[in-house]
Motif scaffolding. Structure first.
Motif, PDB file in Angstrom:
ATOM      1  N   VAL A 100      64.802  26.139  85.178  1.00  0.00           N
ATOM      2  CA  VAL A 100      63.500  25.785  85.753  1.00  0.00           C
ATOM      3  C   VAL A 100      63.739  24.687  86.776  1.00  0.00           C
ATOM      4  CG1 VAL A 100      61.173  24.949  85.328  1.00  0.00           C
ATOM      5  CG2 VAL A 100      62.312  26.390  83.617  1.00  0.00           C
ATOM      6  N   GLN A 101      63.482  25.006  88.032  1.00  0.00           N
ATOM      7  CA  GLN A 101      63.609  24.024  89.112  1.00  0.00           C
ATOM      8  C   GLN A 101      62.241  23.413  89.385  1.00  0.00           C
ATOM      9  OE1 GLN A 101      65.087  26.169  92.488  1.00  0.00           O
ATOM     10  NE2 GLN A 101      67.033  26.742  91.514  1.00  0.00           N
ATOM     11  N   SER A 102      62.223  22.130  89.636  1.00  0.00           N
ATOM     12  CA  SER A 102      60.967  21.473  89.994  1.00  0.00           C
ATOM     13  C   SER A 102      61.249  20.441  91.073  1.00  0.00           C
ATOM     14  CB  SER A 102      60.332  20.796  88.768  1.00  0.00           C
ATOM     15  OG  SER A 102      61.215  19.831  88.217  1.00  0.00           O
ATOM     16  N   GLY A 103      60.345  20.377  92.049  1.00  0.00           N
ATOM     17  CA  GLY A 103      60.545  19.425  93.124  1.00  0.00           C
ATOM     18  C   GLY A 103      59.757  19.784  94.359  1.00  0.00           C
ATOM     19  N   ALA A 104      59.919  18.970  95.397  1.00  0.00           N
ATOM     20  CA  ALA A 104      59.154  19.151  96.625  1.00  0.00           C
ATOM     21  C   ALA A 104      59.684  20.298  97.465  1.00  0.00           C
ATOM     22  CB  ALA A 104      59.172  17.856  97.431  1.00  0.00           C
ATOM     23  N   TYR A 105      60.985  20.610  97.363  1.00  0.00           N
ATOM     24  CA  TYR A 105      61.582  21.688  98.158  1.00  0.00           C
ATOM     25  C   TYR A 105      62.591  22.421  97.288  1.00  0.00           C
ATOM     26  CZ  TYR A 105      64.105  24.196 101.789  1.00  0.00           C
ATOM     27  OH  TYR A 105      64.698  25.171 102.539  1.00  0.00           O
ATOM     28  N   LEU A 106      62.505  23.768  97.249  1.00  0.00           N
ATOM     29  CA  LEU A 106      63.306  24.559  96.322  1.00  0.00           C
ATOM     30  C   LEU A 106      64.179  25.575  97.033  1.00  0.00           C
ATOM     31  CD1 LEU A 106      60.440  25.211  93.747  1.00  0.00           C
ATOM     32  CD2 LEU A 106      62.178  23.428  93.653  1.00  0.00           C
TER      33      LEU A 106
END
Length: 471
Positions: A450-456
């Protein structure tokens, strides 16, 4: 005469846009199992068994290098050379690279030039034709294989045979793709053959003819190979030199100008799988003319190809259609208009979309990842790592990652720590932390990321170390 060793040269470039949505830029048709359990390229190499061949030489795009290497490994092929084109320049330069490479190694073999995306159903007939071509090529001729036509095809170029030779014919002339009326005339004449795009000649003879016809092209190929870098089984051409090479096919650059062009007839169930209609011609069909692959149900359906990749596809009351389902796209086309699928691909390009570039499941040298879902500021992937494989040591500027192991055991580098994460356990990689994932076990490692952040985006990867040469 004693059979001379053959150097197979397999041209594995191209994007196969008319076979979208299965064929895509990052995994085009030659690397797909379209007409059997093996990929088209693997089948092309398999047809060489029984011929006096050396280890093959592959010419492919830089971005397909790991696909090509992995599929060679699956076949158990050893000693193959993979020449990587930084840009496509058509067949004449690609074959020149193979000929130069062979001569640079102190040899002058007979090159058997094959396309990686052809179907040949009668392997014994193919071998007989290769034997005939060997005789002519050993005499210094440049041999092409002419396909005995079985219909008035307008989608292929033709070869008109000339005077007879001991094991074939002189080439009378090459003919562009005809209209329907002329194609019918060609079929009934008995003198015209489809241009297969397969060739045999001695390496030095091809270089001599290319020197005479296109010295600028040969000079650029020489420079690209002289500046090449060697990485494992890969030969990486000098990108600037090869980009400066003129693009042209072998037909236009050499075969239409040489006086030594010869032809061997091939009647072996050949097909180049240029579009969905061609694939329907080679697949097994039911009693109503339907070619069904995957989880498919039909009712009152005739002469239709249905390919289901990831889910149930049901069709009712239709005929003469092509229906292709993948994880992220569905194609429905009439069989009479499958050549226009490339226009859909162009629409995707024009709109800045990515469905023509790669599948939802993306293959890497260490395994694969499947983008299960995404939304604002998050993305979920299923990651599979092959036994013994290791991802690059890397970091991300804009995203954090949560890993949950569902099968196997992971060795995780997380900043200054290295530790094991077993099934049903998880770990967290903060933004900006140097990290690495490795499978130390003997079974595939599967985990949910699971990636989370402003830019993926995939370009938010800073690689510090990588065993696959991607730093």
């Amino acid at each position: 005469m004693q059979a001379q060793p053959i150097q197979p040269v397999v041209l594995a470039g191209g994007s196969g846009t008319r076979l979208w949505p299965l064929s895509r830029e990052h995994k085009p048709k030659q690397f797909l199992p379209l007409a059997g359990d093996q990929s088209m390229m693997q089948q092309a190499l398999g047809r060489l068994h029984g011929l006096p061949c050396r280890a093959p030489m592959l010419i492919c795009n830089e971005q397909h290098r790991f696909l090509a290497a992995e599929q060679l490994r699956q076949l158990g092929v050893e000693g193959a050379q993979i020449l990587l084109e930084p840009v496509g320049r058509n067949t004449a330069p690609a074959i020149a690279l193979a000929a130069l490479r062979a001569v640079d190694q102190g040899e002058d073999p007979l090159l058997l030039v094959l396309a990686a995306d052809h179907v040949i159903q009668d392997v014994q007939a193919f071998h007989r034709a290769v034997g005939q071509a060997q005789v002519l090529a050993a005499q210094g001729r440049l041999v092409t294989f002419g396909i005995v036509p079985d219909r008035p095809e307008t989608g292929y170029g033709y070869i008109e045979r000339g005077e007879p030779l001991e094991d074939g014919w002189q080439v009378g002339r090459f003919v562009e793709k005809p209209d329907a009326e002329r194609a019918t005339q060609y079929l009934t004449s008995g003198r015209h053959y489809w241009n297969s795009g397969m060739f045999m000649f001695r390496a030095s003879r091809y270089l001599q003819e290319l020197e005479a016809c296109r010295p600028d092209m040969l000079a650029a190929c020489r420079q690209a190979l002289q500046g090449a870098a060697y990485d494992m089984d890969f030969v990486r051409l000098d990108a600037a030199a090869f980009a400066a090479c003129p693009a042209d096919s072998i037909d236009y650059a050499v075969m239409e100008h040489t006086r030594d062009a010869a032809m061997v007839a091939l009647d072996a169930g050949w097909n180049d799988l240029g579009a969905w209609g061609a694939l329907a011609d080679v697949l097994e069909c039911d009693g109503r003319g339907n070619c069904l692959r995957g989880d498919v149900l039909v009712e009152q359906v005739d002469d239709t190809l249905v390919h289901a990749d990831s889910r149930l596809v049901a069709a009712v009351g239709v005929r003469d259609l092509v229906i292709v389902e993948t994880k992220d796209a569905v194609l429905v086309a009439h069989k009479d208009q499958v050549q226009d699928v490339k226009r859909i691909v162009q629409q995707l390009k024009d709109a800045g979309r990515t469905e023509h570039i790669q599948h939802r499941e993306v293959y890497r040298p260490w395994g694969a990842y499947d983008s299960i879902g995404n939304g604002p500021r998050y993305q979920v992937k299923k990651i599979t790592v092959k036994p013994g494989a290791k991802l690059s040591l890397q970091m991300h500027h804009h995203r954090a990652e949560h890993w949950v192991v569902v099968s196997g055991t992971a060795r995780v580098t997380n900043g200054d720590r290295t530790y094991l994460v077993s099934e049903n356990e998880s770990t967290y990689i903060p933004v900006g932390t140097v990290h690495c994932l490795e499978n130390p076990g003997v079974i595939p490692l599967e985990l949910i990321e699971v990636q989370s952040g402003a830019y993926l985006g995939e370009d938010d990867i800073v690689r510090l170390e990588d065993r696959y040469g991607r730093v």
